[in-house]
Enzyme design. Structure first.
Site, mmCIF file in Angstrom:
data_model
loop_
_atom_site.group_PDB
_atom_site.id
_atom_site.type_symbol
_atom_site.label_atom_id
_atom_site.label_comp_id
_atom_site.label_asym_id
_atom_site.label_seq_id
_atom_site.Cartn_x
_atom_site.Cartn_y
_atom_site.Cartn_z
ATOM 1 C CB VAL A 101 -0.958 -0.041 1.275
ATOM 2 C CG1 VAL A 101 -1.784 1.414 1.272
ATOM 3 C CG2 VAL A 101 -1.869 -1.132 1.054
ATOM 4 C CB SER A 102 0.813 4.347 0.183
ATOM 5 O OG SER A 102 1.272 5.422 0.170
ATOM 6 C CD1 TRP A 103 7.973 5.058 0.906
ATOM 7 C CD2 TRP A 103 7.939 2.868 1.681
ATOM 8 N NE1 TRP A 103 9.271 4.598 1.116
ATOM 9 C CE2 TRP A 103 9.246 3.405 1.365
ATOM 10 C CE3 TRP A 103 7.837 1.655 1.887
ATOM 11 C CZ2 TRP A 103 10.462 2.795 1.902
ATOM 12 C CZ3 TRP A 103 8.680 0.920 2.443
ATOM 13 C CH2 TRP A 103 10.140 1.229 2.478
#
Length: 276
Positions: A101-103
């Protein structure tokens, strides 16, 4: 976290706080290796790990994040992917499905590219191809880069909608998520920010031959939907699932829809045949 096995493991010269679920339980499914968002600790993902109760689940706090000790030297996606592979060895796991998720979505991409022989399927949530990303709203990005959101409850409450969208409103899930967050160390947060400086997966993604599900919120102010469309265009045969009204935390605001989508992708019959 009551059902998790939480321990400290030293691998590849780094000491990490690791949480696993159901690794010893009989299952026809591969464990899911999860890479978290920047500055975010294991506890924030515990509800998802518990919801996916038909498979094992592995997650760890990055150095200086949550309760993993501070990093002595910086790291990058290459070294952390290598460390993750050593962690899987330590846990006795040969092959996994991977989610980020994300980073952590960037780390998931990199791990799948660097250690493809250990990855069956890939799920990318609210993430991008790195340096070529379409930037989010400046107002949201400025708050995201500030570690104060982890240590100052009033600051987090004030800017929560700017950061993550209004999908959670004033629901109990919002308060529960905030309560699960632990502040990273200053060095840990800085090193995590620096780790992806100059990184992009874009040139390599056309060669990524893994079934890939891309999940994006159409109201994400941090990683706009356009980034998911770029990933979808670059990864052969990938699937793009768009969550209407979903901000950066659509995994929380659209919890049941998200879990159902992931289960369908991971449990698909052709996935079972590929693993055989």
């Amino acid at each position: 976290m009551k059902t998790a096995n939480v321990r400290t493991i030293t691998v590849g010269g780094r000491t990490l706080r690791v949480a696993t679920w159901r690794l010893d339980a009989p299952s026809d499914n591969l464990p899911l290796l999860f890479f978290n968002g920047i500055g975010t600790n294991i506890e924030a993902v515990a509800p998802l790990a518990e919801a996916l109760d038909d498979r094992g689940f592995v997650i760890f706090d990055m150095p200086g994040i949550g309760e993993s000790p501070e990093p002595v030297v910086p790291y990058n996606p290459f070294t952390m992917a290598w460390t993750t592979a050593r962690l899987l060895d330590e846990l006795g796991i040969d092959k996994v499905d991977v989610m980020g998720v994300s980073w952590g979505g960037a780390m998931a991409q990199h791990f799948a590219l660097q250690h493809g022989e250990r990855v069956r399927r890939l799920i990318l949530c609210a993430t991008s191809a790195g340096m070529v990303m379409v930037p989010g709203a400046p107002k949201a990005l400025s708050k995201m880069a500030n570690p104060r959101r982890f240590v100052d409850a009033a600051f987090m409450q004030k800017h929560f909608t700017t950061l993550y969208g209004g999908g959670l409103g004033s629901s109990p899930d919002r308060a529960a998520h905030m309560a699960r967050l632990k502040p990273p160390s200053t060095r840990g947060y800085l090193y995590q920010l620096l780790a992806m400086m100059g990184w992009t997966s874009a040139p390599a993604l056309p060669f990524l031959r893994k079934p890939t599900l891309i999940m994006m919120g159409d109201e994400d102010a941090i990683v706009p939907l356009a980034n998911g469309k770029i990933l979808h265009g670059l990864i052969p045969g990938s699937e793009l699932e768009i969550f209407e009204g979903g901000g950066h935390l659509f995994l929380l605001s659209h919890r049941e829809q998200s879990v159902s989508c992931m289960r369908a992708f991971l449990n698909r019959e052709d996935a079972v045949k590929q693993a055989a």
